[in-house]
Design a protein around this motif. Structure first.
Motif, PDB file in Angstrom:
ATOM      1  N   VAL A  20     -74.291  26.839  21.395  1.00 39.38           N
ATOM      2  CA  VAL A  20     -73.749  25.873  20.448  1.00 39.38           C
ATOM      3  C   VAL A  20     -74.442  24.537  20.661  1.00 39.38           C
ATOM      4  N   GLU A  76     -73.503  23.648  30.763  1.00 39.08           N
ATOM      5  CA  GLU A  76     -72.578  24.194  29.768  1.00 39.08           C
ATOM      6  C   GLU A  76     -71.641  25.243  30.362  1.00 39.08           C
ATOM      7  N   LYS A  88     -86.289  26.023  23.198  1.00 39.57           N
ATOM      8  CA  LYS A  88     -85.058  26.518  23.824  1.00 39.57           C
ATOM      9  C   LYS A  88     -85.168  27.947  24.349  1.00 39.57           C
TER      10      LYS A  88
HETATM   11 ZN    ZN Z   1     -77.216  23.137  24.865  1.00 40.34          ZN
END
Ligand code: ZN
Length: 208
Positions: A10, A61, A109
């Protein structure tokens, strides 16, 4: 590490983090995914990250693991069988260029070792999680701290959204967004992942 199927992440799920990167706070959940080759366990070993593509940022996270096939109406407490604290490593300069072009974030990413997870442990339930903070300690100093109550979209909204748009089942994990305080890593940095003040994972960064 248990078998992991899909890795959902997210973006911009904490208002202060969206602001620190000059992003608007989104009106609906904003998700991306990583290849499973991105996985690495924060079990104390060295983790190799790209040192030739600009700044590499940590994003700490909370991760939930889904333990059964999603059916409409299921709660997070029914679906999640484990959790971890992890790092969504990001090539920030590459991401900035991709954003300008309107391109997908995969190059920024999705590189190997970009999805670092602590060993998984039992999910204590959403209500309990609200009273527990997670944190990242970099070289002995706290760099980030977060709590799921600060999320823009809560865990239930995220699992429902993921299931509806991508499908959600056993072995899928979700990186649920990073709080404020992201920053670059340097070669040799030691990173410790904390849950409720206890270290649940650690790694040393190797930039090459
Ligand atoms: Zn992130």
């Amino acid at each position: 590490m248990n078998f992991i199927r899909n890795i959902y992440c997210v973006g911009r799920n904490y208002a202060l983090h969206a602001k620190e990167l000059n992003n608007e706070v989104p009106a609906s959940p904003f998700l991306f995914s990583k290849p499973t080759h991105a996985l690495a366990e924060a079990n104390g070993s060295r983790i190799a990250l790209p040192g030739d593509r600009g700044a590499v940022h940590f994003e700490t996270e909370l991760i939930v693991r889904i333990g059964k096939p999603y059916e409409q109406g299921m709660t997070v407490d029914e679906l999640a069988d484990a959790m971890a604290i992890g790092i969504d490593f990001t090539l920030r300069d590459v991401q900035d260029e991709l954003k300008k072009k309107g391109y997908p974030w995969l190059l920024a990413k999705g590189f190997p070792n970009s999805a670092v997870v602590s060993p998984f442990f039992a999910f204590p339930g959403v209500e309990r999680c609200k009273s527990i903070n997670f944190a990242l300690i970099k070289n002995g100093e706290e760099a980030q701290q977060g709590n799921i109550t600060q999320m823009i979209f809560d865990l239930q909204t995220i699992v429902d959204f993921s299931a509806r748009h991508f499908g959600l089942g056993e072995g899928d994990i979700i990186f649920t967004g990073t709080p404020a305080g992201v920053g670059p890593v340097a070669d040799g940095d030691h990173l410790a992942l904390l849950w409720d003040g206890n270290q649940v994972g650690e790694c040393t960064v190797s930039l090459n």
